[in-house]
Design a protein around this motif. Sequence first.
Motif, PDB file in Angstrom:
ATOM      1  N   MET A   1       0.845  -1.083   0.240  1.00  0.00           N
ATOM      2  CA  MET A   1      -0.042  -0.105  -0.081  1.00  0.00           C
ATOM      3  C   MET A   1       0.915   1.242  -0.022  1.00  0.00           C
ATOM      4  SD  MET A   1      -2.785   1.137   2.887  1.00  0.00           S
ATOM      5  CE  MET A   1      -4.424   0.586   2.070  1.00  0.00           C
ATOM      6  N   GLY A   2       0.524   1.977  -1.033  1.00  0.00           N
ATOM      7  CA  GLY A   2       1.421   3.546  -1.224  1.00  0.00           C
ATOM      8  C   GLY A   2       0.695   4.411  -0.528  1.00  0.00           C
TER       9      GLY A   2
ATOM     10  N   VAL B   1      -4.992   5.046   7.488  1.00  0.00           N
ATOM     11  CA  VAL B   1      -5.139   4.399   5.951  1.00  0.00           C
ATOM     12  C   VAL B   1      -5.115   2.990   6.001  1.00  0.00           C
ATOM     13  CG1 VAL B   1      -4.329   4.606   3.680  1.00  0.00           C
ATOM     14  CG2 VAL B   1      -4.705   6.760   4.993  1.00  0.00           C
ATOM     15  N   ALA B   2      -3.972   2.539   6.604  1.00  0.00           N
ATOM     16  CA  ALA B   2      -3.630   1.183   6.498  1.00  0.00           C
ATOM     17  C   ALA B   2      -4.317   0.363   7.472  1.00  0.00           C
ATOM     18  CB  ALA B   2      -1.930   0.892   6.560  1.00  0.00           C
TER      19      ALA B   2
ATOM     20  N   VAL C   1      -3.622   7.291  -1.742  1.00  0.00           N
ATOM     21  CA  VAL C   1      -3.366   6.032  -1.512  1.00  0.00           C
ATOM     22  C   VAL C   1      -3.380   4.912  -2.674  1.00  0.00           C
ATOM     23  CG1 VAL C   1      -4.141   4.150   0.157  1.00  0.00           C
ATOM     24  CG2 VAL C   1      -4.238   6.732   0.804  1.00  0.00           C
ATOM     25  N   VAL C   2      -2.690   3.976  -2.620  1.00  0.00           N
ATOM     26  CA  VAL C   2      -2.701   2.940  -3.996  1.00  0.00           C
ATOM     27  C   VAL C   2      -2.229   1.933  -3.357  1.00  0.00           C
ATOM     28  CG1 VAL C   2      -0.206   3.692  -4.545  1.00  0.00           C
ATOM     29  CG2 VAL C   2      -2.023   3.151  -6.303  1.00  0.00           C
ATOM     30  N   ILE C   3      -2.671   0.828  -4.388  1.00  0.00           N
ATOM     31  CA  ILE C   3      -2.402  -0.461  -4.092  1.00  0.00           C
ATOM     32  C   ILE C   3      -1.462  -1.266  -5.199  1.00  0.00           C
ATOM     33  CG2 ILE C   3      -2.752  -3.063  -3.802  1.00  0.00           C
ATOM     34  CD1 ILE C   3      -3.647  -1.510  -1.359  1.00  0.00           C
TER      35      ILE C   3
ATOM     36  N   PHE D   1      -6.113   1.216  -7.329  1.00  0.00           N
ATOM     37  CA  PHE D   1      -5.251  -0.020  -7.532  1.00  0.00           C
ATOM     38  C   PHE D   1      -4.197   0.541  -8.528  1.00  0.00           C
ATOM     39  CE2 PHE D   1      -3.671  -3.245 -10.740  1.00  0.00           C
ATOM     40  CZ  PHE D   1      -2.944  -4.066  -9.889  1.00  0.00           C
ATOM     41  N   GLY D   2      -2.919   0.300  -8.462  1.00  0.00           N
ATOM     42  CA  GLY D   2      -1.871   1.032  -9.033  1.00  0.00           C
ATOM     43  C   GLY D   2      -1.540   0.399 -10.127  1.00  0.00           C
TER      44      GLY D   2
END
Lengths: 152, 454
Positions: free
Chosen positions: B27-28, B53-54, B213-215, B271-272
């Motif tokens: 997770m970014g 967030v996480a 936030v990105v995965i 989603f990244g």
Amino acid sequence: MNHLDEKDIRKLTEETVKQLGSSATPELVENVVKEAIDRIQYKAGSHVIDTSPLKKAALQQSGNRIIVTAFGKNRVGILAGLTGILARHKCNILDLTQKLLQEFFTIMILVDINESPVDFDTIKTDVTRVGEELDLKVVIQHEEIFNAMHRV
Amino acid sequence: MPIAIEEILETIRMTEVEHFDIRTVTMGISLKDCCSDDLNKLKKNIYEKIMRVAAEHVMVAKKIESDYGISIANKRIAVTPISLIADAYHKEDFIEIAQTLDKAAHELGIDFLGGFSALVQKGATPGEQNMMHAVPDALASTQHICSSVNVATTKAGINMDAVKLMGEVIKQTAQLTGDKDAIGCAKLVVFANVPEDNPFIAGAFHGVSEPDVVINVGISGPGVILRTIREIPDTLDISTLSDHIRRMAFKITRAGEYLGKKVAEMQNVQFGIVDISLAPTPVPGDSVADILKAIGLEDVGAAGTTAALALLNDSVKRGGMMASSYVGGMSGAFIPVSEDEGMIRAAERGNISIEKLEAMTSVCSVGLDMIAIPGKTSAEIISGIIADECAIGISNNKTTAVRIIPVPGKDVGESVNYGGLLGMAPIMGCSQLSNNIFINRGGRFPAPVKGINN
């Protein structure tokens, strides 16, 4: 009616058996039902005439579907044990296939768990436990992962 | 069955026998909104944002593992390079920030958190200098923090002052964590052309142009590719071999992308990318070196090793890019030494040298990765190794990196064992010839002509 679901096909099959009466054989019933389904789907404007309606019906059903795979040494009660626990949780078996290679038994069951009162984790735990009692290795996965990996 | 029995059995064989898993779901998290001129406020902002967030990251990833029967080996976090959000702070402050990040990672049950990072390819601000100086103490006083510094790009050239400094930083980190065989150096990587969406540790950080936030997902699966190659006859030609690898890479990338999207969806996060690097583990059979051997080499290090690696890398990319629209990160074969059982054995037998590994880095995804070298190696020599890798990176317009461990008090013939995913590394020899004058020149190494491409 664009797509036939399992219920429609069952009804169609029952009607066919009734109409054929004493001349009904498994092969004849299968052929007649297949033809009937083709006709219905063709009429409905479908571009593709699917000769295996069960497959198509199963694919298009939306919902929560899992694949139960079990392997182990063949013995009495494997099918009964696995389907029994699935039935107790009100899981609907959509398709089932099994293979026996010498002593080694593999069974795969496509299950709709949409109507089940319990969640995926409970089903997974209970089916795995029943499998272990029968000396089986059980793997339970949501169906979509197979579509993602094996379909372009 | 809508899915063929063979396909189901293949999937199960991949996960149960061939160690196919999703290597990491990372997770970014952007920390750009955490800036403050008060250190305590800054630390509080960082801690609270990560925890908020996480909060469900690990739980969600575990749920997805259970639902789809594919293991997600690591659940990790990457944050905005800390040098950017704490540019006005001093060395000691950076160490405290690292400890705050460590606390958040520990409480969330995350094994590694990346982003104690700086991007200094063209020059460093005073804050970035402070951060780089803080790296040895930060890594020595934390468990979960990983650090990376980008010192070169094809566009900017090489910052030779930073290259010199990072040689010293690596030496100091080794000394400060000397009681644990310099494990700090396993969490420190120096890059050229660093990707900003890489999900793999130790180089993961959350790039400045990324969303809040990105995965990002990193796949694994050398075992699966290895089986594919072993199943085909030795007489099969190279193009058909490539085709087999490509098909399998498609499947594992699809699985990675699907599960990554599910993890993102369940947390209501964007989603990244999926990073299609083949990432080995020290588990037998999960080795990139073994793949190269299966292609037809007696051992890695044989003449032809670089070509075989280039073939593998290209074939994996072809399959992966067909499978996913969002391929990013490093996306190539990793060739770490300590984390790859086949590579460890080749190093022990003396079949692979650091020079051959350097050549291989010109066609693989990363660089000299997880290589233990004699503790007596000077900071200048380490800087020279970094400079060589940077030159390969900027000249070939690719990512390269150095994650090298000068183990204090140990020499060629000995080894270090970190256990777990970090594995075991025999100490490899490297040239001890002096390069002091070259490294001490400092300055900016001009960008290659290749970089001027508009």
